[in-house]
Motif scaffolding. Sequence first.
Motif, short mmCIF file in Angstrom:
data_model
loop_
_atom_site.label_atom_id
_atom_site.label_comp_id
_atom_site.label_asym_id
_atom_site.label_seq_id
_atom_site.Cartn_x
_atom_site.Cartn_y
_atom_site.Cartn_z
N GLY A 1 10.77 10.86 -2.24
CA GLY A 1 9.85 10.20 -3.14
C GLY A 1 8.42 10.58 -2.79
N LEU A 2 7.47 10.03 -3.53
CA LEU A 2 6.06 10.33 -3.30
C LEU A 2 5.43 9.41 -2.27
N GLY A 3 6.12 8.37 -1.89
CA GLY A 3 5.63 7.49 -0.83
C GLY A 3 4.88 6.28 -1.33
N THR A 4 4.75 5.33 -0.42
CA THR A 4 3.98 4.11 -0.69
C THR A 4 3.19 3.78 0.58
N GLN A 5 1.94 3.40 0.41
CA GLN A 5 1.05 3.19 1.56
C GLN A 5 1.22 1.78 2.13
N VAL A 6 1.32 1.73 3.45
CA VAL A 6 1.36 0.46 4.19
C VAL A 6 0.18 0.45 5.15
N THR A 7 -0.64 -0.58 5.04
CA THR A 7 -1.79 -0.72 5.92
C THR A 7 -1.73 -2.08 6.60
N VAL A 8 -1.76 -2.06 7.93
CA VAL A 8 -1.69 -3.29 8.71
C VAL A 8 -3.00 -3.44 9.48
N SER A 9 -3.66 -4.54 9.26
CA SER A 9 -4.93 -4.78 9.93
C SER A 9 -4.74 -5.77 11.08
N SER A 10 -5.58 -5.62 12.09
CA SER A 10 -5.46 -6.49 13.28
C SER A 10 -6.21 -7.79 13.10
N PHE B 1 11.03 7.42 6.15
CA PHE B 1 10.15 8.13 7.07
C PHE B 1 8.73 7.60 6.85
N ARG B 2 7.87 7.89 7.79
CA ARG B 2 6.47 7.52 7.61
C ARG B 2 5.57 8.60 8.20
N GLN B 3 4.38 8.66 7.66
CA GLN B 3 3.42 9.65 8.14
C GLN B 3 2.03 9.04 8.11
N ALA B 4 1.41 9.00 9.27
CA ALA B 4 0.03 8.54 9.39
C ALA B 4 -0.90 9.75 9.34
N PRO B 5 -2.15 9.56 8.97
CA PRO B 5 -3.09 10.69 8.90
C PRO B 5 -3.15 11.46 10.21
N GLY B 6 -3.00 12.76 10.13
CA GLY B 6 -3.07 13.60 11.31
C GLY B 6 -1.83 13.60 12.16
N LEU C 1 13.60 -1.44 2.71
CA LEU C 1 13.22 -1.47 4.11
C LEU C 1 12.43 -2.76 4.31
N GLN C 2 13.05 -3.72 4.97
CA GLN C 2 12.38 -4.97 5.31
C GLN C 2 11.64 -4.77 6.61
N MET C 3 10.35 -4.99 6.58
CA MET C 3 9.51 -4.75 7.76
C MET C 3 8.87 -6.07 8.17
N ASP C 4 9.21 -6.51 9.36
CA ASP C 4 8.68 -7.76 9.90
C ASP C 4 7.87 -7.49 11.16
N LYS C 5 7.06 -8.45 11.53
CA LYS C 5 6.24 -8.35 12.75
C LYS C 5 5.45 -7.05 12.76
N LEU C 6 4.82 -6.75 11.66
CA LEU C 6 4.08 -5.50 11.53
C LEU C 6 2.87 -5.47 12.47
N THR C 7 2.57 -4.28 12.94
CA THR C 7 1.41 -4.07 13.80
C THR C 7 0.55 -2.95 13.19
N PRO C 8 -0.69 -2.83 13.63
CA PRO C 8 -1.54 -1.74 13.10
C PRO C 8 -0.91 -0.36 13.32
N GLN C 9 -0.08 -0.23 14.33
CA GLN C 9 0.57 1.07 14.60
C GLN C 9 1.60 1.41 13.53
N ASP C 10 1.96 0.48 12.69
CA ASP C 10 2.88 0.74 11.59
C ASP C 10 2.17 1.28 10.35
N THR C 11 0.86 1.33 10.40
CA THR C 11 0.09 1.83 9.26
C THR C 11 0.42 3.29 9.01
N ALA C 12 0.86 3.60 7.79
CA ALA C 12 1.26 4.96 7.42
C ALA C 12 1.66 4.96 5.95
N ARG C 13 1.92 6.15 5.45
CA ARG C 13 2.55 6.27 4.15
C ARG C 13 4.05 6.38 4.40
#
Length: 118
Positions: free
Chosen positions: A109-118, A34-39, A77-89
């Motif tokens: 689990g406690l989660g891991t942060q993924v940040t994708v910049s444009s 699962f993922r959760q972005a701020p707000g 979870l293999q994540m390819d072609k990441l976009t900024p919209q994938d940014t989340a914990r």
Amino acid sequence: VQLAESGGGSVQSGGSLRLSCEASGLFYENVAWFRQAPGQEREGVAIIGGDRRTNYAESVRGRFTISRDNIKHIAHLQMDKLTPQDTARYYCATGWNFELDPGLFRYWGLGTQVTVSS
């Protein structure tokens, strides 16, 4: 069971990351990400059953791949072609229901942060 995610980080748009979820004991029947972005509400990303069937959120289908190794008690979870919209914990969860509904999962689990910049 205790779950620990790893593999998050910062990446540019179009890049890839591979997340891992290590279990202290046995996974339950299904393992999900699962993922959760701020707000935002927590949303399902991908799920894999004990029989290796999988399901993905439409937004990641074709870009993300979920897998599990029951001998090593680890899921990826293999994540390819990441976009900024994938940014989340990103969170790993395990439970008995093959549905991407966070309310159905008890172990997280406690989660891991993924940040994708444009």
